[in-house]
Design a protein around this motif. Sequence first.
Motif, PDB file in Angstrom:
ATOM      1  N   GLY A  29       1.051  -1.130  -0.169  1.00  0.00           N
ATOM      2  CA  GLY A  29       0.249  -0.287   0.058  1.00  0.00           C
ATOM      3  C   GLY A  29       0.716   1.509  -0.276  1.00  0.00           C
ATOM      4  N   ALA A  30      -0.003   2.087   0.933  1.00  0.00           N
ATOM      5  CA  ALA A  30       1.040   3.492   0.600  1.00  0.00           C
ATOM      6  C   ALA A  30       2.553   3.704   1.614  1.00  0.00           C
ATOM      7  N   PHE A  31       3.193   4.800   0.890  1.00  0.00           N
ATOM      8  CA  PHE A  31       4.153   3.911   2.547  1.00  0.00           C
ATOM      9  C   PHE A  31       5.397   5.128   1.719  1.00  0.00           C
ATOM     10  N   ALA A  32       5.496   6.433   3.060  1.00  0.00           N
ATOM     11  CA  ALA A  32       6.375   7.301   3.149  1.00  0.00           C
ATOM     12  C   ALA A  32       8.102   6.886   3.247  1.00  0.00           C
ATOM     13  N   VAL A  33       8.705   8.243   1.783  1.00  0.00           N
ATOM     14  CA  VAL A  33       9.977   8.502   1.587  1.00  0.00           C
ATOM     15  C   VAL A  33      10.219   9.821   2.185  1.00  0.00           C
ATOM     16  N   ASP A  34      10.732   9.940   3.043  1.00  0.00           N
ATOM     17  CA  ASP A  34      11.370  11.459   3.530  1.00  0.00           C
ATOM     18  C   ASP A  34      10.155  12.536   3.592  1.00  0.00           C
ATOM     19  N   GLY A  35       9.619  11.173   4.057  1.00  0.00           N
ATOM     20  CA  GLY A  35       7.758  12.247   4.618  1.00  0.00           C
ATOM     21  C   GLY A  35       6.522  12.637   3.496  1.00  0.00           C
ATOM     22  N   GLU A  36       7.241  12.265   2.353  1.00  0.00           N
ATOM     23  CA  GLU A  36       6.706  11.803   1.283  1.00  0.00           C
ATOM     24  C   GLU A  36       5.692  10.970   1.478  1.00  0.00           C
ATOM     25  N   MET A  37       4.259  11.082   1.282  1.00  0.00           N
ATOM     26  CA  MET A  37       3.120   9.900   0.736  1.00  0.00           C
ATOM     27  C   MET A  37       3.798   9.398  -0.665  1.00  0.00           C
ATOM     28  N   ILE A  38       4.316   8.256  -0.572  1.00  0.00           N
ATOM     29  CA  ILE A  38       4.015   7.687  -2.210  1.00  0.00           C
ATOM     30  C   ILE A  38       2.842   6.304  -2.313  1.00  0.00           C
ATOM     31  N   ASP A  39       2.295   6.620  -3.289  1.00  0.00           N
ATOM     32  CA  ASP A  39       1.059   5.946  -3.960  1.00  0.00           C
ATOM     33  C   ASP A  39       1.369   5.549  -5.069  1.00  0.00           C
ATOM     34  N   ALA A  40      -0.014   4.942  -6.315  1.00  0.00           N
ATOM     35  CA  ALA A  40       0.482   4.063  -7.059  1.00  0.00           C
ATOM     36  C   ALA A  40       0.971   4.636  -8.761  1.00  0.00           C
ATOM     37  N   PRO A  41       0.294   6.173  -8.194  1.00  0.00           N
ATOM     38  CA  PRO A  41       1.095   7.196  -9.448  1.00  0.00           C
ATOM     39  C   PRO A  41       2.214   7.385  -8.789  1.00  0.00           C
ATOM     40  N   LEU A  42       2.646   7.471  -7.378  1.00  0.00           N
ATOM     41  CA  LEU A  42       4.450   8.073  -7.522  1.00  0.00           C
ATOM     42  C   LEU A  42       5.205   6.715  -7.926  1.00  0.00           C
TER      43      LEU A  42
END
Length: 296
Positions: free
Chosen positions: A266-279
Amino acid sequence: MTTRWTPPGPALLFAPADRPERFTKAAERSDAVILDLEDGCRAENRAAARTNVVTADLDPARTIVRINPPGTPDFDADLQAVADSPFTTVMLPKAEGGRTVEVLAETVPDASTWRIIALVETPRGVLDLASLAAHPQVDALFWGAEDLTAALGGTSSRYGVDETQAAGGGLSGQPGGYREVPRLTRSLVLLHAAAAGIAALDAIHADTTDTAGARAEAVDAAASGFAGTVAIHPGLVPAIRDAYLPDPAQVTWAHRVVAGAARNSGAFAVDGEMIDAPLRRQAELILTRSTTTTRS
C-alpha cells in the motif's frame, strides 16, 4: 505507462533521403534516424532518394522512413520503396483518422505489417485523433506545428519575443513558445496517445540555433509524458538527451521508492512524502529513462 512500442531513445533525427552520405552519421548521433522522403527531400531527387532508402545499410530497429502523404504523386512509389527495403517503421504525414492508415495496405499489401508513426499536422487530423490512435497499426503519434498553422490560415506557430509577456510566457516560459492552437494540439496528441496505450513524440524545434529553447521544450516533454522529441539538426540531440535524462537526485528518489514498494503493498513514506501507485509508476519511469537515455 506501458506502450506497445517506444523509441530506442528520446532523440529522433531527420535525415534527408536524398543525402545518403548523411545517413550513417545521423544514425550515430541520434537514437533513431528518420529517412525523409517528404519535406526534407527535394522533389526532383525523390526517385534517387527511394533507391537510397532501399539500399541503406542501417539498423531497422533504429530507422524510420517518412513517406509522402496519400494522394500525392510520390505516395505509391514511396510505399513500394519501403516494401523493397529492410525497414518496417513508417512515418505517415497528414494522417487524418484510421482510414488514412488503411490506404497504405490497399496500395501495397506489405504495408499491413508495418509499424506506423502517425504525423498529425492538419485540422482534420487533430479532430480525428481518436480514430487514428485506435488503429491497431499506429504505435505512435507525432505532431507538426508548421503545417498545421499553414492549414489554419496562420502565419506563425509561435509567439514572437515581443508578444511573449502579454501571452503568458509561452511553453516552458521561453520566448517563442507555441500559440494556443499548436499548444492545444500538442496536449491532445499526448492525451490520445496515452488513452490508446501508444507512444507520443514531440514536435521539432525549428530554430536549430536555439539550444536553450529546444532543451526547455524537451524538459517539458519528458516531464509531461512524451516518449521522445524529434530534431531536424544533430546539434540539438545533446540538449534533447540531457532533457530526458533524470538528474541524480531523481534517480536516488526513484530507487528509494522502488525499494519501498517492494516492502509495502500500500502507501508508504519516503522522506515524509506519501508514496502511492502513481508515484511508484513515476519512479519506475525515471529508472527506465536513467538506463536507456544516452548522454551525448
